[in-house]
Write a protein that holds these residues in place. Structure first.
Motif, PDB file in Angstrom:
ATOM      1  N   LEU A   1      45.775   4.989  24.188  1.00 30.23           N
ATOM      2  CA  LEU A   1      46.679   4.122  24.948  1.00 30.23           C
ATOM      3  C   LEU A   1      45.956   3.496  26.134  1.00 30.23           C
ATOM      4  O   LEU A   1      46.108   2.318  26.433  1.00 30.23           O
ATOM      5  CB  LEU A   1      47.874   4.931  25.474  1.00 30.23           C
ATOM      6  N   LYS A   2      45.142   4.320  26.776  1.00 27.33           N
ATOM      7  CA  LYS A   2      44.390   3.829  27.933  1.00 27.33           C
ATOM      8  C   LYS A   2      43.424   2.726  27.511  1.00 27.33           C
ATOM      9  O   LYS A   2      43.277   1.724  28.195  1.00 27.33           O
ATOM     10  CB  LYS A   2      43.612   4.991  28.565  1.00 27.33           C
TER      11      LYS A   2
ATOM     12  N   CYS B   1      46.954  -0.386  28.689  1.00 24.36           N
ATOM     13  CA  CYS B   1      48.348  -0.556  29.063  1.00 24.36           C
ATOM     14  C   CYS B   1      49.022   0.754  29.449  1.00 24.36           C
ATOM     15  O   CYS B   1      50.230   0.870  29.398  1.00 24.36           O
ATOM     16  CB  CYS B   1      49.125  -1.249  27.961  1.00 24.36           C
ATOM     17  N   LEU B   2      48.248   1.715  29.890  1.00 23.65           N
ATOM     18  CA  LEU B   2      48.877   2.986  30.214  1.00 23.65           C
ATOM     19  C   LEU B   2      48.829   3.252  31.712  1.00 23.65           C
ATOM     20  O   LEU B   2      47.806   3.091  32.335  1.00 23.65           O
ATOM     21  CB  LEU B   2      48.130   4.092  29.475  1.00 23.65           C
TER      22      LEU B   2
ATOM     23  N   TYR C   1      54.519   3.340  30.128  1.00 23.73           N
ATOM     24  CA  TYR C   1      53.776   2.179  30.640  1.00 23.73           C
ATOM     25  C   TYR C   1      53.999   1.931  32.123  1.00 23.73           C
ATOM     26  O   TYR C   1      53.615   0.896  32.649  1.00 23.73           O
ATOM     27  CB  TYR C   1      54.139   0.920  29.828  1.00 23.73           C
TER      28      TYR C   1
ATOM     29  N   ASP D   1      50.315  -7.509  32.270  1.00 27.37           N
ATOM     30  CA  ASP D   1      51.520  -7.493  31.461  1.00 27.37           C
ATOM     31  C   ASP D   1      51.253  -7.827  29.994  1.00 27.37           C
ATOM     32  O   ASP D   1      51.966  -7.363  29.115  1.00 27.37           O
ATOM     33  CB  ASP D   1      52.557  -8.478  32.017  1.00 27.37           C
TER      34      ASP D   1
ATOM     35  N   THR E   1      52.481  -4.314  23.053  1.00 26.66           N
ATOM     36  CA  THR E   1      52.974  -3.057  22.465  1.00 26.66           C
ATOM     37  C   THR E   1      54.295  -3.305  21.740  1.00 26.66           C
ATOM     38  O   THR E   1      54.623  -2.613  20.793  1.00 26.66           O
ATOM     39  CB  THR E   1      53.190  -1.953  23.522  1.00 26.66           C
TER      40      THR E   1
ATOM     41  N   ASN F   1      49.072  -6.820  27.926  1.00 32.57           N
ATOM     42  CA  ASN F   1      48.833  -5.633  27.104  1.00 32.57           C
ATOM     43  C   ASN F   1      50.132  -4.898  26.823  1.00 32.57           C
ATOM     44  O   ASN F   1      50.342  -4.368  25.735  1.00 32.57           O
ATOM     45  CB  ASN F   1      47.851  -4.691  27.807  1.00 32.57           C
ATOM     46  N   ILE F   2      50.995  -4.867  27.811  1.00 33.46           N
ATOM     47  CA  ILE F   2      52.282  -4.180  27.646  1.00 33.46           C
ATOM     48  C   ILE F   2      53.136  -4.934  26.638  1.00 33.46           C
ATOM     49  O   ILE F   2      53.757  -4.344  25.754  1.00 33.46           O
ATOM     50  CB  ILE F   2      53.017  -4.081  29.005  1.00 33.46           C
TER      51      ILE F   2
ATOM     52  N   ILE G   1      48.519  -3.069  36.061  1.00 32.52           N
ATOM     53  CA  ILE G   1      48.425  -3.271  34.614  1.00 32.52           C
ATOM     54  C   ILE G   1      48.720  -4.711  34.221  1.00 32.52           C
ATOM     55  O   ILE G   1      49.730  -5.259  34.631  1.00 32.52           O
ATOM     56  CB  ILE G   1      49.414  -2.332  33.900  1.00 32.52           C
TER      57      ILE G   1
END
Ligand code: SAM
Length: 329
Positions: free
Chosen positions: A240-241, A245-246, A198, A7, A13, A9-10, A5
């Motif tokens: 979320l996907k 970021c999921l 996440y 980072d 959030t 995108n995380i 993933i």
């Protein structure tokens, strides 16, 4: 990287969650004079539906209530001088340390250690906001020192901000014990508010096992999605996907029982989970009524559906002698 993933995108959030919380605070859902000092004002942000703000209100208030219950249990059992340790995993711009300090009752009592932990880009901004606001700096106790990463971490007597990836338990162990001087023998509360979703199910398992193995007396508050396998849940899961970021698999948050089992299978002594419809019942009714007057909820059924898809889990290990097993959601 630990997994695939990106980072950014995380990290995004957190900006989104913080802006929504800030809106809610400005609209009067709850009071947090510190949040406006943390949130970057220049981001584009659209006003959300009242359901969303009520969701944030319930989330913040229910987590806060459990935190206060944890502190009260420790102080009751170990005396007013007992050290209370709190580690906020994926803390984002959360203002918990400052909110606790605004509670005169708590400050008069014994020592507290609060550690905020997040990925470096988030802690770098948070560090900048803290250092830039006298009101935030004034509530830090003792000398404020740089951490291992200058401009991205800081330490003081009761508050630490550290950058770490919680998928890397070796690194968090080193930072929490060596840099923040946490004592694994003291009761320690871990909080993860919209964070575990996440991470891969395997990383969460590793994190929960590590805590249970390392800390003699620990509690955990986990706020996370649930019932991601029904129709409404699928829509949330896909959204979320789509944000890229999921990583948790839908199975890990299929039911309240699965949220409990995650702890029970990784060395914790007890775990209970409830959805946010149930959790709202634990909040003072007069305050819930006050919040309901701020903005009309157009479709109560949609709110009920939304609240059915978020949950809080309270877990503890080694906490029976100080009454952590008696704390109810
Ligand atoms: N807990 C805060 C709150 O409720 O306001 C922030 C929630 S935000 C939705 C998720 C946060 O978890 C972000 O700040 C993100 O950077 C952090 N996070 C996600 N995965 C992480 C990881 N592997 N290590 C450290 N932090 C992580």
């Amino acid at each position: 990287t630990v997994n695939s993933i990106p980072d950014e995108n995380i990290i995004q959030t957190n900006e989104e969650a913080s802006l929504c919380k800030l809106d809610a605070v400005k609209l009067g859902y709850w009071q947090d004079p510190y949040l406006p000092m943390m949130v970057h004002g220049s981001l584009r942000h659209e006003r959300k539906a009242p359901d969303m703000y009520k969701g944030y209100y319930a989330r913040v208030k229910c987590v806060e209530r459990l935190v206060l219950q944890f502190i009260a249990a420790v102080r009751r059992a170990r005396g007013p001088d007992a050290v209370v340790q709190i580690v906020n995993l994926g803390a984002g711009y959360d203002t918990l340390y400052w909110r606790l300090h605004a509670n005169a009752e708590l400050v008069r009592q014994g020592k507290m250690r609060v550690v905020d932990l997040d990925l470096l880009p988030v802690t770098t901004k948070k560090c900048h906001f803290i250092r830039g606001h006298k009101q935030l700096m004034d509530l830090l106790i003792g000398e404020v020192r740089d951490g291992e990463v200058a401009h991205g971490e800081l330490h003081s007597d009761e508050y630490d901000l550290i950058s770490s990836d919680i998928r890397d338990t070796l690194q968090i162990e080193r930072k929490l014990m060596d840099n923040c001087k946490l004592d694994p023998k003291q009761p320690t509360l871990f909080i993860a508010e919209c964070v575990l979703i996440y991470m891969s199910t395997g990383s969460t398992k590793q994190l929960l096992s590590w805590i249970a193995k390392t800390f003699h007396t620990a509690a955990f508050i986990n706020y996370e999605q649930v019932h991601m396998d029904d129709h409404f849940g699928q829509i949330m899961f896909d959204a979320l996907k789509a944000q890229g970021c999921l990583l948790a698999d839908a199975d890990s948050c299929k039911s309240l029982e699965m949220h409990e089992q995650r702890f029970l299978k990784t060395g914790w002594d007890g775990a209970q989970a409830a959805d946010m419809n149930q959790m709202c019942g634990s909040l003072p009714q007069a305050d819930v009524d006050r919040v309901d007057r701020i903005a009309m909820i157009d479709e109560p059924e949609v709110l009920r559906q939304l609240f059915a898809h978020y949950s809080i889990t309270w877990a503890q290990k080694g906490g029976a002698d100080i009454g952590l097993d008696k704390i109810r959601l």
